[in-house]
Design a protein around this motif. Structure first.
Motif, PDB file in Angstrom:
ATOM      1  N   LEU A 758       0.823  -1.214   0.000  1.00  0.00           N
ATOM      2  CA  LEU A 758       0.000   0.000   0.000  1.00  0.00           C
ATOM      3  C   LEU A 758       0.855   1.262   0.000  1.00  0.00           C
ATOM      4  O   LEU A 758       0.318   2.362  -0.149  1.00  0.00           O
ATOM      5  CB  LEU A 758      -0.926  -0.006   1.216  1.00  0.00           C
ATOM      6  CG  LEU A 758      -1.983  -1.118   1.242  1.00  0.00           C
ATOM      7  CD1 LEU A 758      -2.785  -1.079   2.529  1.00  0.00           C
ATOM      8  CD2 LEU A 758      -2.900  -0.994   0.040  1.00  0.00           C
ATOM      9  N   ARG A 775      -2.849   1.981  -3.614  1.00  0.00           N
ATOM     10  CA  ARG A 775      -4.014   2.002  -2.731  1.00  0.00           C
ATOM     11  C   ARG A 775      -4.631   0.620  -2.573  1.00  0.00           C
ATOM     12  O   ARG A 775      -5.413   0.393  -1.669  1.00  0.00           O
ATOM     13  CB  ARG A 775      -5.067   2.983  -3.282  1.00  0.00           C
ATOM     14  CG  ARG A 775      -4.626   4.427  -3.282  1.00  0.00           C
ATOM     15  CD  ARG A 775      -5.748   5.344  -3.701  1.00  0.00           C
ATOM     16  NE  ARG A 775      -6.215   5.080  -5.053  1.00  0.00           N
ATOM     17  CZ  ARG A 775      -5.686   5.614  -6.140  1.00  0.00           C
ATOM     18  NH1 ARG A 775      -4.646   6.443  -6.033  1.00  0.00           N
ATOM     19  NH2 ARG A 775      -6.156   5.354  -7.330  1.00  0.00           N
ATOM     20  N   ARG A 776      -4.276  -0.298  -3.508  1.00  0.00           N
ATOM     21  CA  ARG A 776      -4.856  -1.642  -3.478  1.00  0.00           C
ATOM     22  C   ARG A 776      -3.758  -2.672  -3.758  1.00  0.00           C
ATOM     23  O   ARG A 776      -2.681  -2.339  -4.267  1.00  0.00           O
ATOM     24  CB  ARG A 776      -5.969  -1.756  -4.531  1.00  0.00           C
ATOM     25  CG  ARG A 776      -7.187  -0.880  -4.213  1.00  0.00           C
ATOM     26  CD  ARG A 776      -8.229  -0.957  -5.299  1.00  0.00           C
ATOM     27  NE  ARG A 776      -7.760  -0.376  -6.554  1.00  0.00           N
ATOM     28  CZ  ARG A 776      -8.492  -0.301  -7.658  1.00  0.00           C
ATOM     29  NH1 ARG A 776      -9.730  -0.781  -7.656  1.00  0.00           N
ATOM     30  NH2 ARG A 776      -8.009   0.220  -8.757  1.00  0.00           N
ATOM     31  N   THR A 778      -3.068  -7.261  -4.352  1.00  0.00           N
ATOM     32  CA  THR A 778      -3.621  -8.613  -4.561  1.00  0.00           C
ATOM     33  C   THR A 778      -2.967  -9.581  -3.590  1.00  0.00           C
ATOM     34  O   THR A 778      -1.846  -9.356  -3.130  1.00  0.00           O
ATOM     35  CB  THR A 778      -3.348  -9.090  -5.998  1.00  0.00           C
ATOM     36  OG1 THR A 778      -1.947  -9.134  -6.214  1.00  0.00           O
ATOM     37  CG2 THR A 778      -4.016  -8.194  -7.009  1.00  0.00           C
ATOM     38  N   TYR A 803     -10.678  -5.450   5.000  1.00  0.00           N
ATOM     39  CA  TYR A 803     -10.316  -5.014   3.654  1.00  0.00           C
ATOM     40  C   TYR A 803     -11.512  -5.196   2.729  1.00  0.00           C
ATOM     41  O   TYR A 803     -12.332  -6.089   2.922  1.00  0.00           O
ATOM     42  CB  TYR A 803      -9.109  -5.802   3.146  1.00  0.00           C
ATOM     43  CG  TYR A 803      -7.835  -5.429   3.852  1.00  0.00           C
ATOM     44  CD1 TYR A 803      -7.088  -4.332   3.428  1.00  0.00           C
ATOM     45  CD2 TYR A 803      -7.397  -6.154   4.947  1.00  0.00           C
ATOM     46  CE1 TYR A 803      -5.923  -3.983   4.079  1.00  0.00           C
ATOM     47  CE2 TYR A 803      -6.230  -5.806   5.608  1.00  0.00           C
ATOM     48  CZ  TYR A 803      -5.494  -4.716   5.172  1.00  0.00           C
ATOM     49  OH  TYR A 803      -4.344  -4.369   5.818  1.00  0.00           O
ATOM     50  N   ASP A 806     -12.243  -5.107  -4.636  1.00  0.00           N
ATOM     51  CA  ASP A 806     -12.683  -4.621  -5.943  1.00  0.00           C
ATOM     52  C   ASP A 806     -12.441  -5.744  -6.938  1.00  0.00           C
ATOM     53  O   ASP A 806     -11.355  -6.348  -6.963  1.00  0.00           O
ATOM     54  CB  ASP A 806     -11.873  -3.398  -6.363  1.00  0.00           C
ATOM     55  CG  ASP A 806     -12.148  -2.217  -5.428  1.00  0.00           C
ATOM     56  OD1 ASP A 806     -13.163  -2.268  -4.724  1.00  0.00           O
ATOM     57  OD2 ASP A 806     -11.310  -1.302  -5.401  1.00  0.00           O
ATOM     58  N   LEU A 907      -8.841  -6.968  -6.066  1.00  0.00           N
ATOM     59  CA  LEU A 907      -7.943  -5.939  -5.547  1.00  0.00           C
ATOM     60  C   LEU A 907      -8.448  -5.515  -4.176  1.00  0.00           C
ATOM     61  O   LEU A 907      -9.608  -5.121  -4.028  1.00  0.00           O
ATOM     62  CB  LEU A 907      -7.920  -4.734  -6.514  1.00  0.00           C
ATOM     63  CG  LEU A 907      -7.434  -5.035  -7.935  1.00  0.00           C
ATOM     64  CD1 LEU A 907      -7.479  -3.772  -8.769  1.00  0.00           C
ATOM     65  CD2 LEU A 907      -6.032  -5.609  -7.919  1.00  0.00           C
ATOM     66  N   TRP A 908      -7.584  -5.601  -3.196  1.00  0.00           N
ATOM     67  CA  TRP A 908      -7.981  -5.334  -1.810  1.00  0.00           C
ATOM     68  C   TRP A 908      -7.508  -3.941  -1.393  1.00  0.00           C
ATOM     69  O   TRP A 908      -6.389  -3.529  -1.701  1.00  0.00           O
ATOM     70  CB  TRP A 908      -7.385  -6.395  -0.882  1.00  0.00           C
ATOM     71  CG  TRP A 908      -7.885  -7.768  -1.162  1.00  0.00           C
ATOM     72  CD1 TRP A 908      -7.295  -8.712  -1.919  1.00  0.00           C
ATOM     73  CD2 TRP A 908      -9.095  -8.322  -0.695  1.00  0.00           C
ATOM     74  NE1 TRP A 908      -8.063  -9.852  -1.960  1.00  0.00           N
ATOM     75  CE2 TRP A 908      -9.186  -9.641  -1.206  1.00  0.00           C
ATOM     76  CE3 TRP A 908     -10.143  -7.865   0.098  1.00  0.00           C
ATOM     77  CZ2 TRP A 908     -10.250 -10.475  -0.956  1.00  0.00           C
ATOM     78  CZ3 TRP A 908     -11.211  -8.701   0.367  1.00  0.00           C
ATOM     79  CH2 TRP A 908     -11.263  -9.983  -0.165  1.00  0.00           C
ATOM     80  N   ARG A 909      -8.381  -3.253  -0.694  1.00  0.00           N
ATOM     81  CA  ARG A 909      -8.033  -1.931  -0.183  1.00  0.00           C
ATOM     82  C   ARG A 909      -8.665  -1.748   1.176  1.00  0.00           C
ATOM     83  O   ARG A 909      -9.661  -2.404   1.516  1.00  0.00           O
ATOM     84  CB  ARG A 909      -8.522  -0.849  -1.138  1.00  0.00           C
ATOM     85  CG  ARG A 909     -10.026  -0.847  -1.383  1.00  0.00           C
ATOM     86  CD  ARG A 909     -10.376   0.161  -2.462  1.00  0.00           C
ATOM     87  NE  ARG A 909     -11.765   0.084  -2.841  1.00  0.00           N
ATOM     88  CZ  ARG A 909     -12.754   0.719  -2.190  1.00  0.00           C
ATOM     89  NH1 ARG A 909     -12.484   1.440  -1.135  1.00  0.00           N
ATOM     90  NH2 ARG A 909     -14.001   0.630  -2.620  1.00  0.00           N
TER      91      ARG A 909
END
Length: 1019
Positions: A758, A775-776, A778, A803, A806, A907-909
C-alpha cells in the motif's frame, strides 16, 4: 446250552457300597487278573489305584483308544469292550453288569458275563436289580449283597441359584449343561463341566477342579452315574428326560437312583432333588430311591458270538440270530451292524469281500466307534476307505491318515470346535491301536495321543475360562478354610488378593474390577482396603518428597503424578490461582492427606508462575507508570492479548519511552493486536485457555477440546467453527476470521507483507509482488503460505480484517499496469518518515517497531484496516475498479464494462465493514464512521487535500498530479494528509464502454500468473 455259575460271585448293591474297591482288593490278592469297567475314564481311575498298590510295571491299561502294556504286566485294567474273549488270568471282574440291559452296549456286557471267566475267581459287580436274572442265567452263582454305607434323602425342589455348595447338577444335553454352568458362574463363581463327549483327560481335569475345591458346583450328564468317585453332598436333576439313542424318554427309577446315589460319600449322608425347571418328584418315586427298591431286570441284550464270515450275507444272517436261552433278547442293530448294512450295498465292498478272511476284516473295521456322532452313511464311508486300504495294501494309507491327523492338530477355536477335533482324533487313536492296521503303529499311537492330550488341555482351559471365575473360586476356597486373605499391590498399581487381580490403584483412588460381587466381595474389599491404607500413606510420603518433574497439569484440568490423576483444578476468586481438589479415597486421611494436598497446591502455583512468567512479571511490574501501567493491567486482565482497536486511544497517547519500557516485558505493538509473543507457544496458550475455562465453566464448552491438538501441533491457522466459543481462540492466540482462525503473530506478519504494497507508488520500480496502484493490492503466494490457507480462505480472512474487494478482470488489470510502467528505472521510493523500504528489518516485529519510531505509523497501520473496516458502514464489496483510469484510446460508456476474463482479479483496499461486527454497529469502544471509505475521523477533523479535490470535482485536479515519469516525493507533513498512511482518498470515477478487442494479455504478466495460480489451487 445250560451255563454254569460255579466259581462266579455277584457283588450287588446300590451306589456307595464299596463294590469297586472290593474288586481291586480281590484282584491284587491273585497272581494275575483282568477287570472290565464301563467307561474309559473309570478305567483310568482304577488303573491309577492298582498302580499305587503293585507298581506300574505290573499293570496294563487297555482301552479302545489307549494301550499301556508293560512286558511283565500281571494285571490288566480294561474297558468292557476291550476285554479279551478268553483269558488265562486267575481273576476276572466285570463292573456295572446292569448295563447288560442297555439297548446300545448291553450285548457286549452280556457276552462277557456269560463267557469270560477267571481260573480261580470271577466277580460280577452291579445293582441289586440283577439278582434274579443272574440266578436264572448262571445257576450256582454266589450272590453277595452289600448295603449302602450312608443314607440318601430327598431335599425337594430348589432354584439353581439357591442350591447348596458341593452340588452336582444333572442335565442330558450339552446346551443345557452349558447354560446352567454359565448361570452358576455368574451367580456363584463357577462350575466344573462333565460331559460324555469330553475326552477322559478333559473330564479328569474338570473333575479335579471340583474335587480340589476350586469350584463348588459340578454340572454334568449321567456320565457321573457310572462309578465316578466324587465328593458330592447333593444331586439336583435339571432334567428328567433323556435321549437313549432311539427316542426321548423319562428316566426310570433305577437310573435316577444310580445318578442320585453319587450324593454322600462313605458314611456321610447325601441328598437329591430337582431344580425349578423340573416338577417335584412324586412320593412313591422318592420312597423307592431312598429305599433302593427297583424293578428287577427281566431280560439282557444278546447278540450271537458265533458269526459266519463266509460272505457278507452270511455274516448279516448270523447277526440276526435269536437267542435260545430264556432271559435273553436279540439286541437292536448297534453302530457296527448299521455300518455293515450300509457297506453291504457298496459295489466296491462286495467285490473286495470275497473271502472269509476279508469278511472278518470288514467286520473288524465296522467296530470303529462313531466318536464324531455323524450320520451312519458318512461313518460307513470312512470304514469303506479303511477297509479298502487294509485289503489292497495290508495297512491303512499313512498319507491319508497323516492328512486327517493334521486337520485335527489345532488348538484354536471355542468349546464346540475343540470337542469336534477331539472326537476326530479319537477316531485315529482307535485306528492306531488296532493290531495290524498300520505299518508303523507306535509312531501314530504317540502322535495321536500327543494331539489328543493337547486338545484336551485346550478344551479344559476353554471350559474353565468360560464357566469358572478363578478369582471368586479361589477366594471362596480360602474363606472356607477360615484363612486370612493376603493382598499385595504391584508397581503398576494392580491390586491382588490371594494372587488374583481384584482392582486397580491409580494415584490415591482404588477401582475394583467389574463384576466384583457375590459372597466373597466383602471379604475381598476388606483385604484390599487393609493393604491400600498402608500403600496410601507410603504414596503420600513419596508425593510430598517428589520433584516437579513427576507432576503435570493436563489440558483437562487434572493434576497427574507419575501419570495418575491425584488432583483436579477448580475455579477460585483469582483466575491465576485456581483451587485444587484432591482426588483420593477415604483411606487417605490425617496428616498424609494434608501433605499430599499441600504438595499438589505448591506445584500448581509454581507451574503457573513458570509457564506464564511473562504475564506474572507484568502483573508485578513497578517501573511502569501512567498509561503504560494501565495498559499493562488491561493486558494482564486479558491474559496476554488485546485487540488494538479496543485500546487505540491509549496506544496513541503513549510516548516512545513508555513503549520501550513495555517492550522490555515482552509486549509487542502489532497492527491488529497488543500481545505477548511468548504466550503464543503451545504450553502457555494451553494453560491460559485452561485457566479461563475453569473460571468460566468452559471445560465442557464446544471448541475447547478441538483447540488443544491444534496448539500442540503448532498450527498457524485452523478451520474455525462458528459455534465454538470465540474466547478460546483469542486466549489460545488465534483470531477468528471467517472460516479460519489465524494465529495472532501470523496476522502481524501478514500486516507486514501488506504495508509495503500500500506504500508503493505507481510508476516506480521495482514493483513488489501483489502491489497494484498504491491504494490496493492482490493476495500473494507468500500470504497464502504463512497463513496455510487457500485463495477462498484468504478472501474470508482479508474481509474479516476489514479489507474491501474490488473485482477486476485480468485484462483490465494488465492494461492498467502496462500504462503505469515508468519510462526508465526510477529510484526506489521511501516510506513515510524517511525510512527506506529496502532497508527495513526483515523481522516482522522489528518492522512494526521501526514504523512506530518513524512517526507512529503502526498507530494507524496501512490506514489501520481493522479499525477502518470496523468503523465503516459500507457492507457490500465494490464490483467495479473505482480508481483505475482507462488506458489511452479506450472509449468509455455509462455502463460498467463486464470482465471478459473468466477469472477476475480481486484488488484489496482498506475499507468495508468488519465481519466480526454484527448488524453494522461498531464494536464496543469504537467511534462511528466519519465518512466514506472506512474513515476513522472525529467530527470537524479536516479532510486531506486530495480528498477535498476528489469530493469537489469527482477526480483529482490536473495541476495537482505529479509529472508523469517522476518519482513522487514523500510528504513529511501531517500524516492525515498522507494517502498511504492516513485515510484512503476516494478514487476518481469514470464511465467506461465495453473495451475493444485488445491484443492477448502478456503471459508473463503477474496478473496472468496469479490467475493461473488460483485456477491451479481450485483444482
Amino acid at each position: 446250552m445250560m451255563l454254569s455259575g460255579r466259581g462266579v460271585t455277584a457283588v450287588l448293591g446300590p451306589t456307595n457300597t464299596g463294590k469297586t474297591h472290593y474288586a481291586i482288593e480281590r484282584m491284587v490278592a491273585h497272581g494275575s487278573g483282568v477287570i472290565g469297567l464301563p467307561l474309559r475314564l473309570l478305567a483310568r481311575e482304577v488303573y491309577t489305584r492298582v498302580v499305587e498298590k503293585v507298581g506300574a510295571p505290573a499293570v496294563a491299561l487297555i482301552t479302545g483308544e489307549e494301550k499301556i502294556t508293560p512286558p511283565g504286566a500281571r494285571f490288566s485294567v480294561c474297558t468292557v469292550e476291550a476285554m479279551p474273549r478268553e483269558t488265562k488270568a486267575a481273576f476276572v471282574a466285570i463292573d456295572e453288569v446292569q448295563l447288560a440291559a442297555d439297548l446300545e452296549r448291553g450285548h457286549i456286557f452280556t457276552d462277557r458275563i456269560m463267557h469270560l471267566r477267571g481260573r480261580e475267581e470271577t466277580l460280577l459287580l452291579g445293582a441289586g436289580t440283577m439278582r434274579r436274572i443272574l440266578e436264572r442265567l448262571l445257576p450256582g452263582i454266589t450272590i453277595i449283597e452289600r448295603p449302602r454305607m450312608s443314607q440318601l434323602f430327598y431335599a425337594g425342589q430348589k432354584k439353581i441359584t439357591r442350591l447348596p455348595q458341593r452340588t452336582a447338577i444333572v442335565a442330558f444335553s450339552a446346551d443345557e449343561v452349558y447354560a446352567i454352568a454359565e448361570l452358576i458362574r455368574r451367580q456363584r463363581g463357577g462350575a466344573a463341566v462333565v460331559l460324555g463327549a469330553l475326552s477322559p483327560r478333559t473330564r479328569n481335569a474338570q473333575v479335579g477342579l471340583y474335587q480340589e475345591g476350586d469350584v463348588e458346583y459340578l454340572v454334568a450328564t449321567d456320565a457321573i452315574g457310572m462309578g465316578l468317585n466324587l465328593d458330592v453332598d447333593h444331586v439336583a436333576f435339571a432334567q428328567d428326560r433323556k435321549f437313549d439313542g432311539y427316542q426321548f424318554r423319562n428316566l426310570n427309577p433305577a437310573e435316577m437312583a444310580q445318578i442320585a446315589g453319587r450324593a454322600g460319600r462313605h458314611v456321610r449322608d447325601g441328598t437329591f432333588g430337582v431344580t425349578g425347571q423340573v416338577q417335584p418328584l412324586d412320593n412313591e418315586l422318592v420312597e423307592r430311591i431312598e429305599r433302593h427298591q427297583f424293578d428287577e431286570v427281566k431280560v439282557l441284550q444278546w447278540r450271537s458270538k458265533s458269526l459266519d464270515y463266509s460272505s457278507i450275507r452270511s455274516l448279516k444272517a448270523s447277526l440276526e440270530t435269536s437267542p435260545t436261552i430264556a432271559g435273553l433278547t436279540r439286541a437292536l442293530p448297534a453302530t457296527d451292524s448299521q455300518a455293515l448294512d450300509y457297506l453291504s450295498r457298496y459295489p466296491e465292498i462286495i467285490d473286495a469281500a470275497t473271502t472269509a478272511e476279508r469278511v472278518e476284516k470288514l467286520w473288524e473295521a465296522c467296530a470303529l466307534p462313531d466318536y464324531r456322532r455323524i450320520a451312519p452313511a458318512q461313518h460307513a464311508d470312512l470304514i469303506s476307505t479303511l477297509f479298502s486300504d487294509l485289503v489292497r495294501h495290508g495297512a491303512v494309507n499313512e498319507d491319508f491318515m497323516a492328512e486327517q491327523v493334521r486337520r485335527a492338530d489345532r488348538t484354536d477355536g471355542e468349546i464346540d470346535t475343540l470337542s469336534a477335533r477331539i472326537a476326530q482324533i479319537r477316531t485315529w487313536t482307535y485306528v492306531s491301536n488296532r493290531p495290524g492296521w498300520l505299518a508303523n503303529p507306535t509312531h501314530w499311537q504317540e502322535k495321536t495321543r500327543e494331539i489328543e492330550d493337547r486338545l484336551s488341555d485346550a478344551l479344559h482351559e476353554r471350559l474353565t475360562k468360560r464357566f469358572v471365575d478363578r478369582r471368586t473360586s479361589v477366594l471362596m476356597k480360602r474363606l472356607r478354610e477360615n484363612a486370612m486373605l493376603e493382598a499385595e499391590i504391584s508397581v503398576n498399581g494392580d491390586v491382588f488378593v490371594e494372587g488374583h487381580h481384584v482392582g486397580q490403584l491409580a494415584g490415591f483412588r482404588f477401582t475394583p474390577v467389574s463384576g466384583a460381587e457375590g459372597p466373597d466381595a466383602k471379604a475381598v474389599q476388606g483385604a484390599a482396603q487393609k493393604a491400600l491404607s498402608l500403600e496410601f500413606e507410603a504414596r503420600a510420603a513419596r508425593l510430598y518428597a517428589s520433584g516437579n518433574g513427576d507432576l503435570s497439569v493436563g489440558s483437562d484440568g487434572f493434576v497427574r503424578w507419575l501419570g495418575d490423576p491425584v488432583g483436579r483444578l477448580s475455579a477460585s476468586d483469582h483466575i491465576m490461582r485456581p483451587r485444587v481438589i484432591l482426588l483420593a479415597d477415604d483411606a487417605l486421611s490425617g496428616n498424609a492427606r494434608e501433605h499430599a494436598l499441600a504438595r499438589i497446591e505448591r506445584f500448581v502455583n509454581h507451574h503457573i508462575a513458570t509457564v506464564l512468567k511473562p504475564l506474572d512479571d507484568l502483573s508485578r511490574a513497578e517501573d511502569l507508570q501512567g498509561l503504560a501501567k494501565g495498559l499493562a493491567f488491561q493486558l494482564v486482565e486479558g491474559l496476554g492479548v488485546l485487540f488494538r482497536r479496543d485500546v487505540a486511544d491509549d496506544v496513541k497517547s503513549l510516548d516512545q519511552d513508555s513503549r520501550a519500557s513495555m517492550r522490555r516485558y515482552g509486549i509487542r505493538f502489532g497492527a491488529y493486536h497488543i500481545f505477548m509473543p511468548a504466550l503464543l507457544k503451545p504450553s502457555p496458550a494451553e494453560l491460559i485457555t485452561l485457566l479461563w475455562a475453569l473460571k468460566n465453566d468452559g471445560l465442557d464448552k464446544p471448541g475447547y477440546g478441538e483447540l488443544i491438538p491444534a496448539l500442540a501441533a503448532g498450527r498457524t491457522s485452523v478451520v474455525a467453527d462458528p459455534g465454538f466459543e470465540r474466547t478460546f481462540y483469542k486466549l489460545a492466540g488465534f483470531r477468528f476470521l471467517g472460516k479460519r482462525a489465524v494465529r495472532i503473530d501470523i496476522l502481524e506478519r501478514l500486516a507486514d507483507l501488506i504495508r509495503p504494497l500500500l506504500q508503493w507508488k505507481p510508476g516506480t520500480s521495482p514493483r513488489p509482488e501483489g502491489a497494484y496502484d498504491g491504494r490496493r493490492f492482490t493476495a500473494t503466494t507468500s500470504m497464502l503460505s504463512i497463513l496455510g490457507a487457500t485463495p477462498d480462505d484468504m478472501e474470508e480472512i482479508l474481509k474479516g480484517l476489514g479489507y474491501r474487494a474490488d473485482v477486476l478482470s485480468a485484462a483490465e488489470a494488465a492494461a492498467f499496469l502496462s500504462a503505469q510502467e515508468p519510462a526508465s528505472t526510477a529510484a526506489p521510493s521511501r516510506t513515510e518518515g524517511g525510512v527506506d523500504a529496502e532497508a527495513q528489518p526483515a523481522d516482522a516485529e522489528t518492522k512494526t517497531e521501526a514504523a512506530d519510531a518513524a512517526g507512529e505509523a503502526v498507530d494507524q497501520p496501512a490506514k489501520e484496516p481493522t479499525e477502518a473496516a470496523e468503523t465503516s458502514e459500507a457492507a457490500e464489496p465494490v464490483a467495479v475498479a473505482e480508481a483505475v483510469q482507462p488506458p489511452e484510446g479506450v472509449e468509455t460508456t455509462g455502463e460498467v464494462a463486464e470482465a471478459e476474463e473468466p477469472k477476475p482479479v480481486l484488488l484489496w483496499r482498506p475499507g468495508g465493514r468488519n465481519e466480526n461486527q454484527r448488524g453494522g454497529r461498531p464494536a464496543q469502544g469504537e467511534r462511528r464512521p466519519g465518512g466514506r471509505g472506512g474513515e476513522n475521523r472525529e467530527q470537524g477533523e479536516p479532510r486531506s487535500q486530495g480528498e477535498r479535490e476528489t469530493r469537489e470535482g469527482g477526480r483529482p485536479k490536473r495541476d495537482n498530479r505529479r509529472p508523469e515519469g517522476k518519482p513522487e516525493r514523500q510528504n513529511r507533513g501531517d500524516r492525515n494528509d498522507r494517502p498511504d498512511r492516513g485515510k484512503a482518498p476516494q478514487p476518481a470515477r469514470f464511465e467506461a464502454k465495453p473495451p475493444r478487442k485488445e491484443k492477448p494479455v502478456d503471459p508473463d504478466s503477474p496478473f496472468a500468473k496469479l490467475a493461473a495460480l488460483k485456477e491451479q489451487m481450485k483444482k
